[in-house]
Write an enzyme that holds these catalytic residues in place. Sequence first.
Site, PDB file in Angstrom:
ATOM      1  N   TYR A   1      41.023  32.510  28.432  1.00 31.45           N
ATOM      2  CA  TYR A   1      40.901  33.759  29.189  1.00 31.45           C
ATOM      3  C   TYR A   1      40.154  34.810  28.362  1.00 31.45           C
ATOM      4  CZ  TYR A   1      44.611  31.647  32.053  1.00 31.45           C
ATOM      5  OH  TYR A   1      45.369  30.801  32.830  1.00 31.45           O
TER       6      TYR A   1
ATOM      7  N   LEU B   1      47.626  36.432  49.828  1.00 32.49           N
ATOM      8  CA  LEU B   1      48.917  36.605  50.504  1.00 32.49           C
ATOM      9  C   LEU B   1      49.398  38.054  50.515  1.00 32.49           C
ATOM     10  CD1 LEU B   1      50.548  33.325  49.173  1.00 32.49           C
ATOM     11  CD2 LEU B   1      50.138  33.880  51.591  1.00 32.49           C
TER      12      LEU B   1
ATOM     13  N   SER C   1      48.709  31.430  40.313  1.00 34.19           N
ATOM     14  CA  SER C   1      48.118  31.953  41.564  1.00 34.19           C
ATOM     15  C   SER C   1      49.185  32.020  42.663  1.00 34.19           C
ATOM     16  CB  SER C   1      46.917  31.106  42.011  1.00 34.19           C
ATOM     17  OG  SER C   1      45.923  31.076  41.011  1.00 34.19           O
ATOM     18  N   PRO C   2      50.347  32.601  42.361  1.00 30.33           N
ATOM     19  CA  PRO C   2      51.457  32.595  43.334  1.00 30.33           C
ATOM     20  C   PRO C   2      51.178  33.465  44.561  1.00 30.33           C
ATOM     21  CG  PRO C   2      51.998  34.010  41.478  1.00 30.33           C
ATOM     22  CD  PRO C   2      50.722  33.309  41.114  1.00 30.33           C
ATOM     23  N   LEU C   3      50.205  34.377  44.430  1.00 27.95           N
ATOM     24  CA  LEU C   3      49.812  35.195  45.582  1.00 27.95           C
ATOM     25  C   LEU C   3      48.500  34.682  46.162  1.00 27.95           C
ATOM     26  CD1 LEU C   3      50.619  38.672  43.970  1.00 27.95           C
ATOM     27  CD2 LEU C   3      52.021  37.377  45.601  1.00 27.95           C
ATOM     28  N   ALA C   4      48.126  33.453  45.779  1.00 26.59           N
ATOM     29  CA  ALA C   4      46.825  32.893  46.164  1.00 26.59           C
ATOM     30  C   ALA C   4      45.728  33.910  45.835  1.00 26.59           C
ATOM     31  CB  ALA C   4      46.809  32.469  47.631  1.00 26.59           C
ATOM     32  N   GLN C   5      45.840  34.472  44.631  1.00 25.62           N
ATOM     33  CA  GLN C   5      44.869  35.438  44.096  1.00 25.62           C
ATOM     34  C   GLN C   5      44.746  36.682  44.989  1.00 25.62           C
ATOM     35  OE1 GLN C   5      41.346  33.115  43.018  1.00 25.62           O
ATOM     36  NE2 GLN C   5      42.369  32.504  41.114  1.00 25.62           N
ATOM     37  N   GLY C   6      45.812  37.040  45.657  1.00 30.90           N
ATOM     38  CA  GLY C   6      45.833  38.257  46.467  1.00 30.90           C
ATOM     39  C   GLY C   6      45.653  37.979  47.954  1.00 30.90           C
TER      40      GLY C   6
ATOM     41  N   GLY D   1      47.920  40.337  52.026  1.00 34.11           N
ATOM     42  CA  GLY D   1      47.570  40.895  53.336  1.00 34.11           C
ATOM     43  C   GLY D   1      46.610  42.072  53.229  1.00 34.11           C
TER      44      GLY D   1
HETATM   45  N1  LIG Z   1      46.997  27.044  34.357  1.00 33.60           N
HETATM   46  C1  LIG Z   1      45.963  27.295  35.118  1.00 33.60           C
HETATM   47  O1  LIG Z   1      45.058  26.464  35.332  1.00 33.60           O
HETATM   48  C2  LIG Z   1      45.888  28.658  35.761  1.00 33.60           C
HETATM   49  C3  LIG Z   1      44.955  28.913  36.784  1.00 33.60           C
HETATM   50  C4  LIG Z   1      44.959  30.183  37.377  1.00 33.60           C
HETATM   51  C5  LIG Z   1      45.851  31.154  36.940  1.00 33.60           C
HETATM   52  N2  LIG Z   1      46.725  30.883  35.922  1.00 33.60           N
HETATM   53  C6  LIG Z   1      47.688  31.909  35.443  1.00 33.60           C
HETATM   54  O2  LIG Z   1      48.407  32.417  36.552  1.00 33.60           O
HETATM   55  C7  LIG Z   1      48.272  33.833  36.606  1.00 33.60           C
HETATM   56  C8  LIG Z   1      48.308  34.291  38.034  1.00 33.60           C
HETATM   57  O3  LIG Z   1      47.342  33.630  38.836  1.00 33.60           O
HETATM   58  P1  LIG Z   1      46.066  34.384  39.440  1.00 33.60           P
HETATM   59  O4  LIG Z   1      45.813  35.598  38.655  1.00 33.60           O
HETATM   60  O5  LIG Z   1      45.016  33.359  39.612  1.00 33.60           O
HETATM   61  O6  LIG Z   1      46.518  34.769  40.930  1.00 33.60           O
HETATM   62  P2  LIG Z   1      47.688  35.649  41.570  1.00 33.60           P
HETATM   63  O7  LIG Z   1      48.705  35.990  40.585  1.00 33.60           O
HETATM   64  O8  LIG Z   1      48.087  34.921  42.807  1.00 33.60           O
HETATM   65  O9  LIG Z   1      46.887  36.951  42.047  1.00 33.60           O
HETATM   66  C9  LIG Z   1      46.702  38.041  41.190  1.00 33.60           C
HETATM   67  C10 LIG Z   1      46.024  39.172  41.963  1.00 33.60           C
HETATM   68  O10 LIG Z   1      46.791  39.510  43.137  1.00 33.60           O
HETATM   69  C11 LIG Z   1      46.778  40.913  43.351  1.00 33.60           C
HETATM   70  N3  LIG Z   1      48.180  41.382  43.265  1.00 33.60           N
HETATM   71  C12 LIG Z   1      49.074  41.173  42.268  1.00 33.60           C
HETATM   72  N4  LIG Z   1      50.251  41.751  42.529  1.00 33.60           N
HETATM   73  C13 LIG Z   1      50.121  42.336  43.744  1.00 33.60           C
HETATM   74  C14 LIG Z   1      50.991  43.112  44.555  1.00 33.60           C
HETATM   75  N5  LIG Z   1      52.250  43.364  44.195  1.00 33.60           N
HETATM   76  N6  LIG Z   1      50.514  43.581  45.748  1.00 33.60           N
HETATM   77  C15 LIG Z   1      49.241  43.318  46.144  1.00 33.60           C
HETATM   78  N7  LIG Z   1      48.362  42.598  45.414  1.00 33.60           N
HETATM   79  C16 LIG Z   1      48.809  42.113  44.223  1.00 33.60           C
HETATM   80  C17 LIG Z   1      45.909  41.510  42.249  1.00 33.60           C
HETATM   81  O11 LIG Z   1      44.557  41.579  42.700  1.00 33.60           O
HETATM   82  P3  LIG Z   1      43.940  42.841  43.527  1.00 33.60           P
HETATM   83  O12 LIG Z   1      44.807  44.034  43.327  1.00 33.60           O
HETATM   84  O13 LIG Z   1      42.571  43.010  42.948  1.00 33.60           O
HETATM   85  O14 LIG Z   1      43.882  42.344  44.939  1.00 33.60           O
HETATM   86  C18 LIG Z   1      46.001  40.459  41.150  1.00 33.60           C
HETATM   87  O15 LIG Z   1      44.914  40.450  40.257  1.00 33.60           O
HETATM   88  C19 LIG Z   1      46.960  34.124  35.859  1.00 33.60           C
HETATM   89  O16 LIG Z   1      46.876  35.436  35.378  1.00 33.60           O
HETATM   90  C20 LIG Z   1      47.042  33.095  34.742  1.00 33.60           C
HETATM   91  O17 LIG Z   1      47.902  33.570  33.716  1.00 33.60           O
HETATM   92  C21 LIG Z   1      46.758  29.645  35.352  1.00 33.60           C
END
Ligand SMILES: NC(=O)c1ccc[n+]([C@@H]2O[C@H](COP(=O)([O-])OP(=O)(O)OC[C@H]3O[C@@H](n4cnc5c(N)ncnc54)[C@H](OP(=O)(O)O)[C@@H]3O)[C@@H](O)[C@H]2O)c1
Length: 322
Positions: free
Chosen positions: A58, A204, A197-202, A206
């Site tokens: 990262y 979910l 990606s528990p929020l499917a990167q945002g 909405g």
């Molecule tokens: N092991 C692997 O291969 C792998 C792959 C991917 C990720 N990861 C890890 O998993 C973590 C999380 O995954 P991710 O970042 O891909 O996706 P995610 O957690 O599903 O989505 C993060 C994004 O969702 C939005 N968000 C977060 N909290 C929110 C809330 N309360 N209300 C509204 N929007 C919200 C933000 O974006 P906006 O505000 O810009 O919309 C934020 O950047 C990463 O940081 C990383 O540490 C690991």
Amino acid sequence: MRFVPIDTPKPVSKIGLGTWQFGSKEWGYGPDYEHRAADIVRRALDLGITLFDTAELYGFGRSERILGAALGDDRDKVVVASKIFPVLPVAPVVQQRAVASAARLGVRRLDLYQVHQPNPVVADTTTMRGMRALQDVGLVDEVGVSNYSLRRWEFAEAALGRRVLSNQVRYSLVDRGPEDDLIPYAERTGRIVIAYSPLAQGFLSGRYDATHPPSGAVRRANPYFLPENLARGAALIDTVRQVADAHDATPSQIALAYLIRHPNVVAIPGASSVEQVERNAAAAEIDLTDDQYAALVDAAGRFRPVTGLAAAPKLIRARLRK
Ligand SMILES: NC(=O)c1ccc[n+]([C@@H]2O[C@H](COP(=O)([O-])OP(=O)(O)OC[C@H]3O[C@@H](n4cnc5c(N)ncnc54)[C@H](OP(=O)(O)O)[C@@H]3O)[C@@H](O)[C@H]2O)c1
């Protein structure tokens, strides 16, 4: 905050903090984000979050540096998890890379050291030899894997000869594959599934629709944010919203509550603001009813996104339009 009911050296909070966003230009958060990132970490600590996930990949080490600096003297109180990107994960390389990650994080020991993804050529016997040596000298506490199938997770564990505590995999309401085998295995054996990606990167949250897609290269490459899929997801988001209203919560909080209802699952959402980390931490306290859980399963099952090869030309076209 709630914690995973598993015996670990330090308690693992059901909601952690993902830090891919830190120092990673591809999320499109701009230069100010680095300061916000430190505030997000400090607030996460206040809220009882104990799991902080990063990786050498990262920001090419930047995320580890930002996280370590922001944790400061609290580093030893929490579970600091990093990952080796397994280009050539033979034992001596695994050892060197762990030392480098620990140095960037400013920790004496990595609480959880994960193999970022399975290497198609190098067998886990070799990689785990390196991990075992790191545990023996006390530089690594627990070993984890990421993006592993169940078969390979079990193989890695046999190769280590000790528990491989966790498997970090994509898991959200729109990616429910881990429910088939990884989560039942974790429950049977006292292991942990870390949902990335528990929020499917945002998706979910909405917040996004076809006329308001998110910015940044990461999400431009994510098929869920194609206009067609945002439209197809509307019914699912509606259901998530209805459940959210019943809890006076947000859709993102419900999306997280769904995942961590499974006792051996922890979710590690990333955050673009302090407010988001506050909401995400609060999601740990939400108890979904059986009916609400079933409604979410049903709505998630009806979501049929365009993915894989069918999505590729659309993603390329979307990219060219930018
Ligand atoms: N092991 C692997 O291969 C792998 C792959 C991917 C990720 N990861 C890890 O998993 C973590 C999380 O995954 P991710 O970042 O891909 O996706 P995610 O957690 O599903 O989505 C993060 C994004 O969702 C939005 N968000 C977060 N909290 C929110 C809330 N309360 N209300 C509204 N929007 C919200 C933000 O974006 P906006 O505000 O810009 O919309 C934020 O950047 C990463 O940081 C990383 O540490 C690991």
